[in-house]
Design an enzyme around this catalytic site. Structure first.
Site, mmCIF file in Angstrom:
data_model
loop_
_atom_site.group_PDB
_atom_site.id
_atom_site.type_symbol
_atom_site.label_atom_id
_atom_site.label_comp_id
_atom_site.label_asym_id
_atom_site.label_seq_id
_atom_site.Cartn_x
_atom_site.Cartn_y
_atom_site.Cartn_z
ATOM 1 N N ARG A 16 0.832 -1.194 0.000
ATOM 2 C CA ARG A 16 0.000 0.000 0.000
ATOM 3 C C ARG A 16 0.871 1.249 0.000
ATOM 4 O O ARG A 16 2.020 1.225 0.431
ATOM 5 C CB ARG A 16 -0.929 0.007 1.226
ATOM 6 N N CYS A 17 0.275 2.333 -0.462
ATOM 7 C CA CYS A 17 0.926 3.637 -0.561
ATOM 8 C C CYS A 17 1.602 3.960 0.772
ATOM 9 O O CYS A 17 0.971 3.777 1.818
ATOM 10 C CB CYS A 17 -0.128 4.684 -0.921
ATOM 11 N N PRO A 18 2.837 4.390 0.751
ATOM 12 C CA PRO A 18 3.662 4.807 -0.379
ATOM 13 C C PRO A 18 4.640 3.735 -0.868
ATOM 14 O O PRO A 18 5.504 4.020 -1.692
ATOM 15 C CB PRO A 18 4.434 5.988 0.185
ATOM 16 N N ASP A 43 -2.780 -1.820 -5.464
ATOM 17 C CA ASP A 43 -3.184 -0.664 -4.669
ATOM 18 C C ASP A 43 -3.841 0.361 -5.587
ATOM 19 O O ASP A 43 -3.203 0.835 -6.535
ATOM 20 C CB ASP A 43 -1.965 -0.056 -3.982
ATOM 21 N N ASP A 49 -0.522 7.513 -8.449
ATOM 22 C CA ASP A 49 0.866 7.715 -8.034
ATOM 23 C C ASP A 49 1.893 7.379 -9.112
ATOM 24 O O ASP A 49 2.887 8.099 -9.255
ATOM 25 C CB ASP A 49 1.176 6.885 -6.783
#
Length: 79
Positions: A16-18, A43, A49
């Site tokens: 998951r981000c980041p 994600d 992103d």
């Protein structure tokens, strides 16, 4: 569209981000200009992103498949 040949593959499934973008950045640092990285991710944040990363870092997003999981992105190092 012709099949894009990737020189490297990055499996970011389950991250998951980041984390996915951080892994992409680390991988691209070790690549030569013009090489292609295939990123496989799930994600939803990567749909925003990865394109933003490419634009900000002057890399080329050659193609993306984001209609269904897993998402796939082909990024060429450099412009």
């Amino acid at each position: 569209m012709n099949e894009i040949i990737s020189n490297h593959t990055l499996d970011a499934l389950g991250l998951r981000c980041p984390e996915p973008v951080m892994m992409v950045r680390k991988q691209i640092r070790h690549m030569q200009d013009g090489e292609v990285l295939l990123i496989i991710a799930d994600d939803p944040a990567t749909t925003r992103d990865i394109p933003s990363f490419c634009q900000f870092m002057d890399h080329t997003l050659l193609n993306s498949e984001t209609e269904s999981l897993p998402f796939k992105y082909w990024v060429k190092k450099g412009l």
